[in-house]
Write an enzyme that holds these catalytic residues in place. Sequence first.
Site, PDB file in Angstrom:
ATOM      1  NE  ARG A  22      -5.161  -0.172  12.018  1.00  0.00           N
ATOM      2  CZ  ARG A  22      -6.227  -0.361  12.787  1.00  0.00           C
ATOM      3  NH1 ARG A  22      -7.377  -0.658  12.244  1.00  0.00           N
ATOM      4  NH2 ARG A  22      -6.129  -0.272  14.094  1.00  0.00           N
ATOM      5  CB  THR A  23      -9.847   2.896   6.434  1.00  0.00           C
ATOM      6  OG1 THR A  23      -9.239   2.952   5.160  1.00  0.00           O
ATOM      7  CG2 THR A  23     -11.101   3.741   6.443  1.00  0.00           C
ATOM      8  CG  LEU A  24      -8.179   4.418  12.197  1.00  0.00           C
ATOM      9  CD1 LEU A  24      -7.422   5.412  13.071  1.00  0.00           C
ATOM     10  CD2 LEU A  24      -8.183   3.050  12.838  1.00  0.00           C
ATOM     11  CG  ASN A 126      -6.132  -0.276   5.181  1.00  0.00           C
ATOM     12  OD1 ASN A 126      -6.872   0.679   5.400  1.00  0.00           O
ATOM     13  ND2 ASN A 126      -5.091  -0.193   4.368  1.00  0.00           N
ATOM     14  N   PRO A 127     -10.120  -1.548   5.777  1.00  0.00           N
ATOM     15  CG  PRO A 127     -12.110  -1.100   6.915  1.00  0.00           C
ATOM     16  CD  PRO A 127     -10.642  -1.282   7.135  1.00  0.00           C
TER      17      PRO A 127
END
Lengths: 245, 275
Positions: A22-24, A126-127
């Site tokens: 996921r996007t961090l 998880n944008p």
Amino acid sequence: MTFTIPIDNGDAVKNAEADSQRTLYPYVTGTSIVAIKYKDGVLMASDMGGSYGSTLRYKNIERVKAIGKHSLLGASGEISDFQEILRYLDELVLNDNMWDDGNSFGPKEVHNYLTRVMYNRRNKFNPLWNTLVLGGVKNGESYLGMVSMIGVSFEDNHVATGFGNHLARPILRDEWRADLSFEEGVKLLEKCMRVLLYRDRSAINKLQIAKITEEGVTVSQPYSLKTFWEFQAFHNPTAGAQGSW
Amino acid sequence: MFRNQYDTDVTTWSPTGRLFQVEYAMEAVKQGSAAIGLRSRSHVVLASVNKAQSELSSHQRKIFKVDDHIGVAIAGLTADGRVLSRYMRSESINHSFTYESPLPVGRLVVRLADKAQVCTQRSWKRPYGVGLLVGGLDESGAHLYYNCPSGNYFEYQAFAIGSRSQAAKTYLERRFESFNESSREDLIKDAILAIRETLQGETLKSSLCTVSVLGVDEPFHFLDQESIQKVIDTFEKVPEEEEDGGDGEAEAEAASAAPAEQGGAGDQDVAPMEM
């Protein structure tokens, strides 16, 4: 084209390994987008830079794209996520066209679809790390809206992302009118972009202005703004900072 | 239609290339009470005949609102019709939620047709026994579609389904060319007149029919009894003395007509009454 088998580590919130999925944080980012409604439609301006942290690494990134016949999408934030969004919208527009039934998605529909996508991704932690600007014209009506990475969405007569919110919108609040001509609109946007160029360190002097009207979309060729650096204050910039303190 | 050795399963073809179970399903539509739809450039009117099991019970609901811009009238197994209406409402509201925009009728109708087709190609399913007249408005104008149990759908200017619908169709065939330019009021009047044709002699009263309208700037809604009666009064002169006698006649005719239609009683028993 290589194909990697996706790893399903389950819930990205509870499972540590899934964190890699996921996007961090964003990596290659675009800076502000500024957009306004004008007499015949919508104008949207962006520069062509893609920053890799503090390095201005890519200087030919188009951050404004046409969507279908009626809409324009501009994005700031993670460039790869923008490209992913373009793929989603491509599929959306394709399926819409395949119906071939006299109905087509206008800017309002695309904006709402994007809001749903962004909000759902945010809920999964998880944008898509973007702030999107959606402008368009359908059946004579202009539409301009924005969606943020957490799914906040709204419409307005003029919108901006990132630094543009702080530097450009005050100018627009003072000087925007509903009946701006194309030339006046471009001048207004250039005024905003110039301020951003001076003050936003991730802005570069290579911009594009896109226009959408009932007839369709045109994206200008990249060009530069004239800047002036001979202000008195810029001569001897360290004059006020002598000494070790 | 006679029984034959190819009509047991929906997945069995006959040597002449027919699926008898699907055709039998279409027969079920013909047994339901009449439903009529007609459209102009800007409006769609759906009307139905109110059939009740007995004097004691309420009549079955045959017209459903799917969304502000879409309505559906059914004929046949009303339970199947209810389920499909619920599906249509679900599709419509999901589209509205995602796109904040009304679902184009044509797209809804295709999904409905595909759903019906699935039931004609699975050995563990049976076709839906209901015909649907879907009326709606979208960007490309006003539309009226008829969805069959076979999974086919057609677009119409005007159509009638259910028992004695042929009489209504004949009436509509005479008049349909003018419908596109009709006013809303004329369209409603034509719908009620078409309903009258299916009653074949029974006195037309507002309690016998349900009428719904939708159009540009007019979300789907039902007309109340008063408005319907007013329209009826413009062309029906019911003498005072005859009215009670007329009522009795109407009940007797309806009661005798039902068992005479093969399978008519069967599907009237199916759905619970709603009011």
